[in-house]
Motif scaffolding. Sequence first.
Motif, short mmCIF file in Angstrom:
data_model
loop_
_atom_site.label_atom_id
_atom_site.label_comp_id
_atom_site.label_asym_id
_atom_site.label_seq_id
_atom_site.Cartn_x
_atom_site.Cartn_y
_atom_site.Cartn_z
N LEU A 1 -8.48 5.55 8.76
CA LEU A 1 -9.49 5.38 7.73
C LEU A 1 -9.19 6.28 6.54
CD1 LEU A 1 -12.12 4.21 6.69
CD2 LEU A 1 -13.36 5.99 7.95
N ALA A 2 -8.75 7.50 6.79
CA ALA A 2 -8.43 8.43 5.70
C ALA A 2 -7.35 7.84 4.80
CB ALA A 2 -7.99 9.77 6.27
N LYS A 3 -6.36 7.19 5.39
CA LYS A 3 -5.27 6.62 4.59
C LYS A 3 -5.73 5.37 3.83
CE LYS A 3 -1.47 8.73 7.01
NZ LYS A 3 -0.20 8.60 7.75
N ARG A 4 -6.66 4.63 4.43
CA ARG A 4 -7.21 3.48 3.68
C ARG A 4 -8.01 3.97 2.48
NH1 ARG A 4 -8.33 1.35 8.90
NH2 ARG A 4 -10.58 1.70 8.67
N GLU A 5 -8.74 5.07 2.66
CA GLU A 5 -9.48 5.64 1.54
C GLU A 5 -8.54 6.23 0.50
OE1 GLU A 5 -13.27 5.71 1.21
OE2 GLU A 5 -12.44 3.98 2.27
N LEU A 6 -7.40 6.76 0.96
CA LEU A 6 -6.41 7.28 0.02
C LEU A 6 -5.82 6.16 -0.82
CD1 LEU A 6 -4.86 9.77 -0.99
CD2 LEU A 6 -3.17 9.33 0.81
N VAL A 7 -5.66 5.00 -0.22
CA VAL A 7 -5.19 3.83 -0.98
C VAL A 7 -6.22 3.48 -2.06
CG1 VAL A 7 -4.73 1.35 -0.86
CG2 VAL A 7 -3.74 2.89 0.85
N LYS A 8 -7.50 3.50 -1.70
CA LYS A 8 -8.54 3.23 -2.70
C LYS A 8 -8.52 4.28 -3.81
CE LYS A 8 -12.69 2.27 -1.38
NZ LYS A 8 -13.98 2.32 -0.64
N LEU A 9 -8.29 5.54 -3.44
CA LEU A 9 -8.22 6.59 -4.44
C LEU A 9 -7.05 6.36 -5.39
CD1 LEU A 9 -9.25 9.26 -5.58
CD2 LEU A 9 -7.85 10.45 -3.88
N ALA A 10 -5.92 5.91 -4.84
CA ALA A 10 -4.77 5.60 -5.68
C ALA A 10 -5.09 4.47 -6.65
CB ALA A 10 -3.57 5.23 -4.80
N GLU A 11 -5.80 3.44 -6.16
CA GLU A 11 -6.18 2.33 -7.04
C GLU A 11 -7.09 2.83 -8.16
OE1 GLU A 11 -7.92 -0.17 -4.11
OE2 GLU A 11 -6.06 -1.27 -3.69
N GLU B 1 0.83 -1.21 0.00
CA GLU B 1 0.00 0.00 0.00
C GLU B 1 0.86 1.25 0.00
OE1 GLU B 1 -4.00 -1.54 2.34
OE2 GLU B 1 -2.23 -0.92 3.51
N ARG B 2 1.92 1.24 0.80
CA ARG B 2 2.81 2.40 0.83
C ARG B 2 3.47 2.59 -0.54
NH1 ARG B 2 5.58 0.96 4.77
NH2 ARG B 2 4.30 1.94 6.40
N SER B 3 3.86 1.50 -1.15
CA SER B 3 4.46 1.59 -2.49
C SER B 3 3.47 2.14 -3.51
CB SER B 3 4.96 0.21 -2.92
OG SER B 3 5.48 0.24 -4.22
N LEU B 4 2.21 1.69 -3.40
CA LEU B 4 1.17 2.18 -4.31
C LEU B 4 1.02 3.69 -4.17
CD1 LEU B 4 -1.25 1.54 -6.26
CD2 LEU B 4 -2.67 1.45 -4.20
N LEU B 5 0.98 4.20 -2.94
CA LEU B 5 0.82 5.63 -2.71
C LEU B 5 2.03 6.41 -3.23
CD1 LEU B 5 -0.76 5.66 0.86
CD2 LEU B 5 -1.91 6.02 -1.33
N GLU B 6 3.21 5.89 -2.99
CA GLU B 6 4.40 6.57 -3.47
C GLU B 6 4.45 6.62 -5.00
OE1 GLU B 6 7.41 4.32 -1.51
OE2 GLU B 6 7.31 5.51 0.34
N ASN B 7 4.09 5.49 -5.63
CA ASN B 7 4.04 5.47 -7.10
C ASN B 7 2.95 6.39 -7.62
OD1 ASN B 7 6.12 3.58 -7.19
ND2 ASN B 7 4.73 1.82 -7.30
N SER C 1 -7.67 16.20 -11.13
CA SER C 1 -7.61 14.86 -10.54
C SER C 1 -6.23 14.62 -9.93
CB SER C 1 -7.90 13.80 -11.61
OG SER C 1 -9.21 13.92 -12.12
N ALA C 2 -5.19 14.99 -10.67
CA ALA C 2 -3.83 14.82 -10.16
C ALA C 2 -3.57 15.74 -8.98
CB ALA C 2 -2.81 15.09 -11.28
N ALA C 3 -4.01 16.99 -9.09
CA ALA C 3 -3.77 17.95 -8.02
C ALA C 3 -4.50 17.56 -6.75
CB ALA C 3 -4.21 19.35 -8.48
N GLY C 4 -5.74 17.06 -6.89
CA GLY C 4 -6.48 16.63 -5.71
C GLY C 4 -5.81 15.49 -4.99
N PHE C 5 -5.19 14.57 -5.73
CA PHE C 5 -4.47 13.46 -5.11
C PHE C 5 -3.21 13.97 -4.41
CE2 PHE C 5 -1.45 9.91 -5.17
CZ PHE C 5 -2.21 8.92 -4.56
N ILE C 6 -2.49 14.88 -5.05
CA ILE C 6 -1.29 15.45 -4.44
C ILE C 6 -1.63 16.14 -3.13
CG2 ILE C 6 0.43 17.29 -4.71
CD1 ILE C 6 0.47 16.57 -7.74
N LYS C 7 -2.69 16.94 -3.14
CA LYS C 7 -3.08 17.66 -1.92
C LYS C 7 -3.49 16.69 -0.81
CE LYS C 7 -4.12 21.17 0.67
NZ LYS C 7 -3.05 22.02 1.23
#
Length: 445
Positions: free
Chosen positions: A384-394, A25-31, A426-432
Amino acid sequence: MSDHAPAPRRPLFQSDEDAKLSTEERSLLENGYEAALDALRRNVTPAGFSACSLKDNTVYGTDVNYRSVWARDGAKTICWTLDLEDEDIDACQRRTLETLLDHTAENGHVPCNVTIDDGRPEFTGVGGIASIDAGLWVVIALQEYCAAREDWSLAERYRDKLTVMMSWLAAQDSNGDGLLEIPEAGDWTDLFARNYHVLYDEVLWFRCLGCYGEILERFGDADGAAKYRAWGKRVGGLILKNFWPSTAAPEPPEDPNPLHNVPLPSFADAQFALGDARYLVAEVSPFAFSWRCDVYANLLAYIVGLVDKDRARMTFRFLWGTGVSDPWPVENLYPVVQSGDREWKDYFTVNLLNLPHHYHNGGIWPFVGGLWCRYIHKLGMTDLAKRELVKLAECCKLGVGREWEFNEWHHGQTGRPMGKAYQAWSAAGFIKACHALDVDPEQQP
């Protein structure tokens, strides 16, 4: 454009709070973060941020307007990338504001977009209807940019124009009731049926007034700053009173300006017997009362400080129960408008764009997903926020032609990407969202 990658102010995903994230998951977020930076760079043009990558999308017909610097797209992209330390991005942020402000009409109407190929401003959208939220977003982005850079010279350069812009926006309160009257197709939902008092626009108006008050404070105009801050506070009170139906509705806030004492027709009062809301309703007019939840606008309302934590927690519990973040964060509307509903319009079928679970009618928007993650984090639910961020990355990793396309929107049920590739917001929202989840949440739109 330089070939170095923009760097966040702090390293990502390295804190002890990340212990519950797996290595994968950490790798997914970093990528995903690196891919988001790449997507953002694809939208850097000499005129400012494009809505989507010009090189990676084929446009034809009405889609040609994607080859533009859009006010709402560009402003959000600015606000959500201010944490980046990169000269090219900073220059593009500034050019975006300059392009939009240089093409603002003499009456203060900010263009909804300026074409990149020939520099032509467009002030209206579908049906020749004016874009109201363009000006709201530009004022917000200008204040955020100047504050982040600790440099108010750009605001000073457009000082006179800002005065006219604020007058034009204030004139959209056509009956003096304190809230803006928005025409159908007058904001980002330009092929969707919302009008009169629209929650999304009113939340932006609340934030815009506060931002302009801050600009005036920096200009040394203490009286003007106090006026606009008080104005914003009153608007915030009116929003809570009229968009949060309650069987025990509070009294309207006192307003020292007699010009603003026009009685406001309130369905929250007239239909209080319907019950108590758990969110701000999407739309209120003298002729209609929509109980639908504009997810995007509700997230904004808490992030900018209009809604308190208790109400925001109530809204979260409701939205979590409805499953708006499944399969991905997050559907922009709940419930969707179905054929036969009072709010259904035949034009929703144009290009099959606003069918149920499509586009503005319950589509999944990654930039709203970024707000969702920040909203949950601000509520204090970091894990929970970070789990949702993982879903957003997917979600953002999916693509029509390749991985990490950061598409404009996805189908609300299948989750498959359906919008343009490498969409700037979309990209900017993920970065923020990545930045916010490593630091204290900020009350910025």
